[in-house]
Design a protein around this motif. Sequence first.
Motif, PDB file in Angstrom:
ATOM      1  N   LEU A  29      32.391  14.602 -11.158  1.00  0.00           N
ATOM      2  CA  LEU A  29      31.720  15.443 -10.159  1.00  0.00           C
ATOM      3  C   LEU A  29      31.648  14.719  -8.823  1.00  0.00           C
ATOM      4  N   GLU A  30      31.292  13.443  -8.878  1.00  0.00           N
ATOM      5  CA  GLU A  30      31.217  12.663  -7.635  1.00  0.00           C
ATOM      6  C   GLU A  30      32.575  12.604  -6.961  1.00  0.00           C
ATOM      7  N   SER A  31      33.616  12.448  -7.764  1.00  0.00           N
ATOM      8  CA  SER A  31      34.964  12.322  -7.185  1.00  0.00           C
ATOM      9  C   SER A  31      35.398  13.596  -6.466  1.00  0.00           C
ATOM     10  N   THR A  80      33.194  23.781  -0.917  1.00  0.00           N
ATOM     11  CA  THR A  80      32.035  23.476  -0.074  1.00  0.00           C
ATOM     12  C   THR A  80      32.022  24.309   1.200  1.00  0.00           C
ATOM     13  N   ARG A 135      31.426  13.157 -16.992  1.00  0.00           N
ATOM     14  CA  ARG A 135      31.239  14.291 -16.098  1.00  0.00           C
ATOM     15  C   ARG A 135      30.716  13.877 -14.723  1.00  0.00           C
ATOM     16  N   LYS A 136      29.735  12.965 -14.768  1.00  0.00           N
ATOM     17  CA  LYS A 136      29.057  12.569 -13.541  1.00  0.00           C
ATOM     18  C   LYS A 136      30.055  11.968 -12.549  1.00  0.00           C
ATOM     19  N   GLU A 137      30.874  11.077 -13.074  1.00  0.00           N
ATOM     20  CA  GLU A 137      31.855  10.396 -12.227  1.00  0.00           C
ATOM     21  C   GLU A 137      32.838  11.410 -11.639  1.00  0.00           C
ATOM     22  N   GLY A 181      33.088  15.573  -5.053  1.00  0.00           N
ATOM     23  CA  GLY A 181      32.047  15.840  -4.060  1.00  0.00           C
ATOM     24  C   GLY A 181      31.014  16.876  -4.487  1.00  0.00           C
ATOM     25  N   LEU A 182      30.776  16.994  -5.808  1.00  0.00           N
ATOM     26  CA  LEU A 182      29.777  17.951  -6.281  1.00  0.00           C
ATOM     27  C   LEU A 182      28.588  17.213  -6.891  1.00  0.00           C
ATOM     28  N   GLU A 183      27.406  17.793  -6.721  1.00  0.00           N
ATOM     29  CA  GLU A 183      26.227  17.198  -7.331  1.00  0.00           C
ATOM     30  C   GLU A 183      26.061  17.633  -8.780  1.00  0.00           C
ATOM     31  N   GLU A 184      26.426  18.869  -9.030  1.00  0.00           N
ATOM     32  CA  GLU A 184      26.323  19.415 -10.388  1.00  0.00           C
ATOM     33  C   GLU A 184      27.450  20.419 -10.561  1.00  0.00           C
TER      34      GLU A 184
END
Length: 365
Positions: A258-260, A215, A254-256, A262-265
């Motif tokens: 990514l959140e862990s 980031t 994948r979604k979880e 700190g990414l949106e996609e």
Amino acid sequence: MPLNCGIVGLPNVGKSTIFNALTSAKAQAANYPFCTIDPNTGTVTVPDERLDKITKLVVPNRTVPTTMEFIDIAGLVEGASKGEGLGNQFLGHIRATDAICHVVRCFDDAEVVHVAGGVNPLHDMDIINTELLLADLDTVEKRAQRVEKLAKNTQDAKIKTEAAAVAKLKTTLEAGRPARTADLTDDERVAARELFLITMKPQLYVANVDEAALTGGNAYTEAVEKRAAEEGAQVVKICGALESEIAQLEPAERKEFLESVGLEEPGLNRLIHSAYRLLDLITYFTSGVQEVRAWTIRRGTKAPGAAGVIHSDFERGFIKADCYSCDDLFKYGSEQAVKEKGLLRSEGKEYMVKDGDILFFKFNV
Ligand SMILES: Nc1nc2c(ncn2[C@@H]2O[C@H](COP(=O)(O)OP(=O)(O)O)[C@@H](O)[C@H]2O)c(=O)[nH]1
Ligand SMILES: [Mg+2]
């Protein structure tokens, strides 16, 4: 033939790691400079939120995303233009691509050997860009010898144009600038295409960083971004190691994940979109209960050419296209509603298709 993007860079910068994650293909990612000798070509689906939204509204039997190709081109090293490493072979593969993703190592890892002695992205960029430039200069010099002679003894406008193009390209390359920066007229640009120059292709940089720099960036990425800005090139920051983990996950997990982190996609989505833009590609859709589908065309393509991507008969027998924007579909909820608002148009042969158009072709063969 889908348009493609060649992944280049020094050995061990993470090309195959990124390629594998992109394609989930089985290119070898190993800590060894000449691991991927054959170019590995992979088809990548282009993620598109609009396609998902259309699917939700239309509920078709199937949804088909559009694709583009990436090619993992290994083994470019200092001296490649003089045949070092497997130089000529690799340069040949690059010549056959439409655009270039230049991967630059921006991560520290004592376990991963750096071929040029230490992590120094600007130095790495210079090595690769210089090799590509020298390869082009070689092509242009050879062509110049022939075409200068021809141009002297002819009134043929085509040959004169080519000679002018070659002369400008030679001056540009000799000054250490890529061919894409040469100031060519439209005709000269057409003539220059025959040369398949590598530095004429659009290029973006991929900064392969470690997770921490994803980031905020780091000193390496700052240097890369500054240089790229001077060249008018884009930079995509990606953590190759992390992307290959993400690629192995089930979509549901994948979604979880990514959140862990700190990414949106996935960073790969950004890379695919950047490469798509680099190739100057846009997407239009076809939409029906059988199938909702995304199609790729070059920006500036007219309706018959766009139809030809589906089938050559569609182009040959093109009559007209019903057309509306996907944004209007999202606004009003159904094709019927769009029609009632008077926003469904009939377009002819001269219509230039726009990104996000939904088209229905009428043809007759
Ligand atoms: N620490 C770290 N290692 C990476 C990353 N990306 C790739 N590597 C490692 O670097 C080595 C070379 O990667 P590879 O993809 O084969 O490089 P290539 O020669 O450019 O194709 C492998 O051991 C990878 O696991 C990254 O983002 N971080
Ligand atoms: Mg490799």
